[in-house]
Enzyme design. Structure first.
Site, PDB file in Angstrom:
ATOM      1  N   SER A 262       0.865  -1.172   0.000  1.00 59.33           N
ATOM      2  CA  SER A 262       0.000   0.000   0.000  1.00 59.33           C
ATOM      3  C   SER A 262       0.903   1.225   0.000  1.00 59.33           C
ATOM      4  CB  SER A 262      -0.841   0.023   1.270  1.00 59.33           C
ATOM      5  OG  SER A 262       0.028   0.216   2.377  1.00 59.33           O
ATOM      6  N   LYS A 263       0.274   2.363  -0.146  1.00 59.77           N
ATOM      7  CA  LYS A 263       1.076   3.596  -0.137  1.00 59.77           C
ATOM      8  C   LYS A 263       1.893   3.658   1.144  1.00 59.77           C
ATOM      9  CE  LYS A 263      -1.206   6.773  -3.164  1.00 59.77           C
ATOM     10  NZ  LYS A 263      -2.661   6.799  -2.974  1.00 59.77           N
ATOM     11  N   ARG A 264       1.253   3.218   2.226  1.00 59.63           N
ATOM     12  CA  ARG A 264       1.923   3.317   3.517  1.00 59.63           C
ATOM     13  C   ARG A 264       3.181   2.443   3.576  1.00 59.63           C
ATOM     14  NH1 ARG A 264      -2.278   2.517   7.939  1.00 59.63           N
ATOM     15  NH2 ARG A 264      -3.539   3.727   6.485  1.00 59.63           N
ATOM     16  N   GLY A 266       5.177   2.009   1.368  1.00 57.41           N
ATOM     17  CA  GLY A 266       6.205   2.492   0.441  1.00 57.41           C
ATOM     18  C   GLY A 266       5.989   2.055  -1.002  1.00 57.41           C
TER      19      GLY A 266
END
Ligand code: GLU
Length: 493
Positions: A262-264, A266
């Protein structure tokens, strides 16, 4: 086999990370392997989550990756939804529209057909009623879901309503999934699900099935998160008397931390990796290998596009989650960069040099390119390595000169002696410079490393550059000497 037609069907709700693009790669590879078509369909029915520009992002990045879209939204369709941009390619095709919000009439027509055949019904239950029902089900420890209250009611089409699919609970179903094999359900795990929302927009279940049918999709490649609703989809095909496509559900992509990418965690998107200096062939190769392998006994990792197309098969998709390892992708990019011809390397560097505002004379660039090519893992690393060739005042990382036993007086000595020996050289060639400067180090009782470190900073401004003597030869005697003199003025007495 009938014609292979696959599709990438993103919802334009954001800028997909590479894990999301993997679906497109697999669909593209499968279609091309069989000489078939790859389609792009925009699933924009979730009106609240639309992100302007997301379609452009998808089309442009697929273009950058060299993934040719055989059928997809035309310019006119993009214009109709206010998402046309300058330079948008004309795609189109015989099965349009390829944007779901432009097909509402068709979905309504199918919903009506299902109602008239007794497979669906109108429901006007209010959100409050549904909430109450849900709370009661929870209290009774039942699976929450719509009770079917409106199944036997006559709800007028004039009232605000949704259309629900009548799902038989006691029905066993089997799916022969191209990745997971036989998947069996003893009963359907879902209650009467909504097909058409009260705003006239379809849900995924209705829209995707209608489109896959209308667009003659032969293989539906999608993430495993859709497997639990596959029974609904099979029942819809059955109710409509349509032949279902082959389904292939493939696992998620995780980050190296084992968590869903996910974006979180990276995750990067295609535009970011492009801006970071990745080659499209690296990205295509690397992402295709997440959760897919060419077959037993093969540990080939580097594939050209044609090799990927030839080796790809749904059987090679792993059942376990794939892992996105950014470090490995960087390694692979270095390999791809080294495999370019020097001319191609220079061409590919140009936009990045321009973006960095670094102008290097073509001849000098060409002379140093083979050395730089060996040293970088991304095209963005080239401009900072070569900016000492630009015709502008140098900023020097002076502090990095003074280490490993080098103090100001020693640095001066190195520079003064180098001035003398370099000035005396009749030919300013790599070999001559090499010999002369090694002589200086020996003469001063210094190791080559620290001595050349002083010269490197003096002439190029920094510590990481192409090989030193090659750089000096390319810069030419006058520039090298004047930069050494300039540095002498900068060293504290
Ligand atoms: N719009 C769906 C998604 O983005 C597509 C799923 C599918 O490929 O059918 O997840």
């Amino acid at each position: 086999m009938t014609e292979v037609r696959t599709r990438f069907a993103p919802s334009p709700t954001g800028f997909q990370h590479l894990g999301g693009f993997r679906t497109a790669f697999f669909a593209y590879l499968l279609a091309k392997k069989h000489g078939g078509q790859f389609l792009l369909r925009i699933e924009d029915t979730d009106r609240e989550r639309l992100v302007p520009g997301a379609i452009r992002f998808i089309v442009e990045e697929l273009g950058w990756l060299g993934i040719q879209i055989d059928e997809g939204p035309s310019r006119e369709e993009l214009k109709a939804i206010g998402e046309l941009w300058d330079g948008a390619p004309e795609i189109g095709g015989p099965c349009g529209p390829y944007i779901q919000s432009l097909k509402l009439k068709r979905y309504k027509e199918v919903a009506e057909e299902l109602i008239s055949k007794g497979f669906a019904y109108r429901c006007d239950c209010t959100p409050e009623m549904l909430e109450r029902e849900r709370a009661e089900q929870m209290a009774r420890r039942e699976l929450p879901g719509y009770s079917g209250y409106c199944r036997t009611r006559e709800v007028s089409a004039d009232r605000p309503h949704v259309v629900r699919f009548k799902i038989p609970q006691k029905r066993a179903l089997t799916l022969n999934d191209a990745v997971r094999g036989r998947v069996h359900w003893d009963s359907i795990p879902l209650r009467d699900t909504v097909l058409l929302k009260s705003d006239g927009f379809p849900t995924y279940h209705l829209a995707a099935m209608v489109d896959d049918h209308d667009m003659r999709i032969s293989h539906v490649l999608r993430g495993v998160e859709w497997l639990s609703s596959a029974p609904v989809h099979l029942l819809l095909y059955e109710a409509l008397g349509w032949q279902p496509p082959i389904f292939a559900h493939f696992p998620l992509v995780n980050g190296t931390d084992g968590k869903k990418l996910s974006k979180r965690s990276g995750a990067l998107n295609a535009r970011q990796v492009r801006e970071m200096g990745y080659l499209p062939e690296t990205v295509l190769n690397f992402v295709s290998l997440i959760g897919w392998a060419p077959g037993e006994g093969s540990n080939q990792e580097i594939f050209t596009r044609d090799e990927l197309i030839k080796s790809f098969s749904l059987e090679g998709i792993n059942q376990a989650s794939g892992v996105f390892d950014a470090t490995k992708m960087a390694w692979m990019n270095g390999l791809y960069i080294r495999n370019l011809s020097v001319g191609e390397f220079i061409e590919r560097c140009k936009p990045y040099m321009e973006l960095a505002g670094v102008q290097v004379p073509a001849e000098q660039f060409a002379a140093l390119a083979p050395h730089v090519q060996e040293r970088v893992k991304a095209l963005t690393e080239v401009a900072p390595m070569l900016d000492f060739l630009a015709d502008k005042p140098l900023t020097r990382e002076m502090d990095s000169m003074f280490q490993k036993g080098i103090d100001a007086p020693k640095a001066r000595e190195v520079l003064n002696r180098s001035l003398v020996v370099l000035e005396a050289l009749p030919d300013f060639t790599v070999e001559a410079i090499d010999q002369a400067l090694r002589g200086v180090a020996t003469e001063l009782g210094l190791k080559a490393g620290p001595a050349f470190g002083v010269l490197r900073v003096a002439v190029t401004g920094k510590t990481i550059t192409p090989p030193l003597f090659e750089s000096f030869a390319v810069l030419g005697k006058d520039t090298v000497l004047s930069r050494i003199r300039e540095t002498l003025d900068l060293i504290p007495a």
